[in-house]
Write an enzyme that holds these catalytic residues in place. Structure first.
Site, mmCIF file in Angstrom:
data_model
loop_
_atom_site.group_PDB
_atom_site.id
_atom_site.type_symbol
_atom_site.label_atom_id
_atom_site.label_comp_id
_atom_site.label_asym_id
_atom_site.label_seq_id
_atom_site.Cartn_x
_atom_site.Cartn_y
_atom_site.Cartn_z
ATOM 1 N N HIS A 24 47.554 79.345 47.849
ATOM 2 C CA HIS A 24 48.012 80.709 48.979
ATOM 3 C C HIS A 24 47.740 81.914 48.325
ATOM 4 O O HIS A 24 47.470 82.919 48.753
ATOM 5 C CB HIS A 24 48.853 80.768 50.006
ATOM 6 C CG HIS A 24 48.348 81.604 50.886
ATOM 7 N ND1 HIS A 24 47.684 82.003 51.179
ATOM 8 C CD2 HIS A 24 49.772 81.165 52.133
ATOM 9 C CE1 HIS A 24 47.840 82.448 52.963
ATOM 10 N NE2 HIS A 24 48.811 81.550 53.506
ATOM 11 N N ASP A 57 31.165 69.368 60.620
ATOM 12 C CA ASP A 57 30.605 68.163 60.811
ATOM 13 C C ASP A 57 30.047 67.351 59.419
ATOM 14 O O ASP A 57 29.058 68.301 58.856
ATOM 15 C CB ASP A 57 29.502 67.887 62.312
ATOM 16 C CG ASP A 57 28.914 67.030 62.381
ATOM 17 O OD1 ASP A 57 28.959 65.036 61.263
ATOM 18 O OD2 ASP A 57 28.283 66.529 62.997
#
Length: 437
Positions: free
Chosen positions: A168, A382
């Site tokens: 993070h 995708d």
């Protein structure tokens, strides 16, 4: 369905970007808002995909496209570096964009089917933790052995699960999903056309002297509390969200700004969770959310700006109704401004205290932590064999009140992956969503 160690790791390799020497790419200084996440667990998310055709040879394709994606998002292939400041007995940290690479794990779970992951009533199977590559890893672990990014591709009986864990300190959810989407486009199209160069936060908080000096005592390892937790997916349909928003806005009246979909959903979940927590009804608790500050700053950062540009919101809550609770969250969100963000950062450098898990701090117990966002573009990824079927979060790592928010498959719906303390909140996990309050 009880499964014992269904995952077998086929390989674990380091994927590195092509070597690129460009000015300004060597070092990224960390801001106070980065550094206060030093003891935060790597956020882990995963997407479930349909099974590709065997002729796709997905592992070589994914690795090759990852090489190109890391060339663009070069900070994710860097390393966290520590510098000892002997003159004042402090230390400093920065990201070295040296191209060391990201960990890529290829695993197989031949006995696990898609339906085993998508269990009824939102149940989350115990084995799902093995589908993630960075369990129990916190940001500071990157100083010793961990890369800033780990990816795992698990081939299942009739599907594929692609997951990741990232540090993070180097990125927030908005930046990371941008990387993930770029990676999927490269894999799908085999090219990087129309992809803009990375925009970094190079002017960021320029009133602060970098690098920030951290007392050595703040880097001492602190144990965190281990909790027995359980997980469940709560699905909120478009109609359910509409009803909640209408109810919350009716309760607060017309004097206040409208309650958003996420605020209504979080308030709705908070009420039964806190009522089963064992806390006194009048005891103040916290609902903590992350706010993207890019457009709140002055001057604002570009929406595409890469890095960690969030602030932690802390809404103090009591056991009141849906509208009141949602309003407290709404007002806290609106209170985060350019001034508050910069003031906090400047004050932090004068009195450096890094929150630790399991002690009273900004990451204290008796809090409900809300991570991720329904605005992230999760389902438009995708890689070449179809879009995702579902999204899941990695293990809660002992945090007893974590809600990870995803957009639902149905446009406008919201899914919440909840990790809750099993001993206190088991009733919430077993209740139908329409009967929770």
């Amino acid at each position: 369905m009880a499964l014992s160690f269904p995952i077998s790791v086929i390989s674990s390799t380091m994927v590195r970007p092509e070597k690129v020497n460009k000015p300004g790419r060597a070092k990224i200084h960390l801001t106070p808002h980065d550094l206060e996440l030093l003891y935060v667990f790597y956020p882990q998310r995963g997407l479930l995909f349909p099974k590709p055709d065997p002729d796709n040879h997905i592992i070589p394709r994914l690795k090759a496209s990852l090489v190109t994606a890391l060339k663009i998002y070069f900070p994710l292939a860097g390393r966290l570096v520590k510098v000892n400041n002997h003159q004042d007995k402090t230390l400093s940290l920065y990201i070295d964009c040296d191209g060391s690479g990201a960990k890529f794990v290829h695993a197989k779970a031949k006995s696990v089917a898609v339906n085993d992951v998508l269990q009824s009533y939102g149940s989350v199977p115990d084995f799902i933790s093995q589908f993630f590559p960075a369990n129990d890893v916190v940001s500071r672990d990157a100083l010793v052995s961990e890369p800033l990014l780990a990816i795992q591709v698990t081939e299942m009986k009739d599907g594929v699960f692609i997951s990741f864990g990232y540090n993070h300190l180097v990125a927030d959810g908005s930046s990371f999903w941008s990387f993930f989407h770029t990676w999927s486009k490269i894999c799908l199209n085999g090219s990087v056309s129309n992809i803009k160069p990375l925009v970094l936060k190079d002017w960021f908080l320029d009133t602060i002297d970098y690098p920030v000096h951290i007392p050595v005592s703040e880097m001492e390892t602190q144990p965190h509390c281990e909790n027995s937790t359980k997980e469940r997916i709560f699905h909120f349909s478009v109609k359910k969200i509409s009803d909640l928003k209408a109810k919350a806005n009716y309760e607060i009246g017309t004097m206040f700004p409208k309650i958003s979909s996420l605020q209504a959903v979080m308030a709705y979940l908070w009420l039964p969770i806190i009522s089963h927590s064992g806390l006194n009804r009048e005891e103040v608790t916290q609902c903590k959310l992350a706010a993207d500050m890019r457009q709140r700053l002055n001057p604002s950062l570009k929406k595409e700006c890469f890095g960690n540009v969030i602030d932690v919101l802390e809404a103090l809550l009591l056991d009141h109704g849906l509208g009141w609770t949602a309003l407290q969250i709404s007002q806290t969100v609106r209170s985060k401004t350019d001034e508050s963000y910069k003031t906090y950062a400047n004050n932090w450098t004068r009195d450096v205290i890094i929150p630790k898990l399991g002690v009273r701090s900004r990451l204290a117990d008796h809090s409900l932590i809300v991570a991720s966002s329904p605005r992230f573009d999760v389902y438009d990824n995708d890689f070449g064999w179809g879009k995702p079927i579902a999204a899941r979060a990695g293990p809660g790592n002992g945090i007893g009140g974590m809600l990870v928010v995803f957009p639902g498959v149905e446009e406008g719906s919201i899914d919440v992956h909840a990790t809750l303390n099993s001993s206190l909140w088991s009733d919430v996990l077993s209740e139908p969503i329409d009967q929770m309050i």
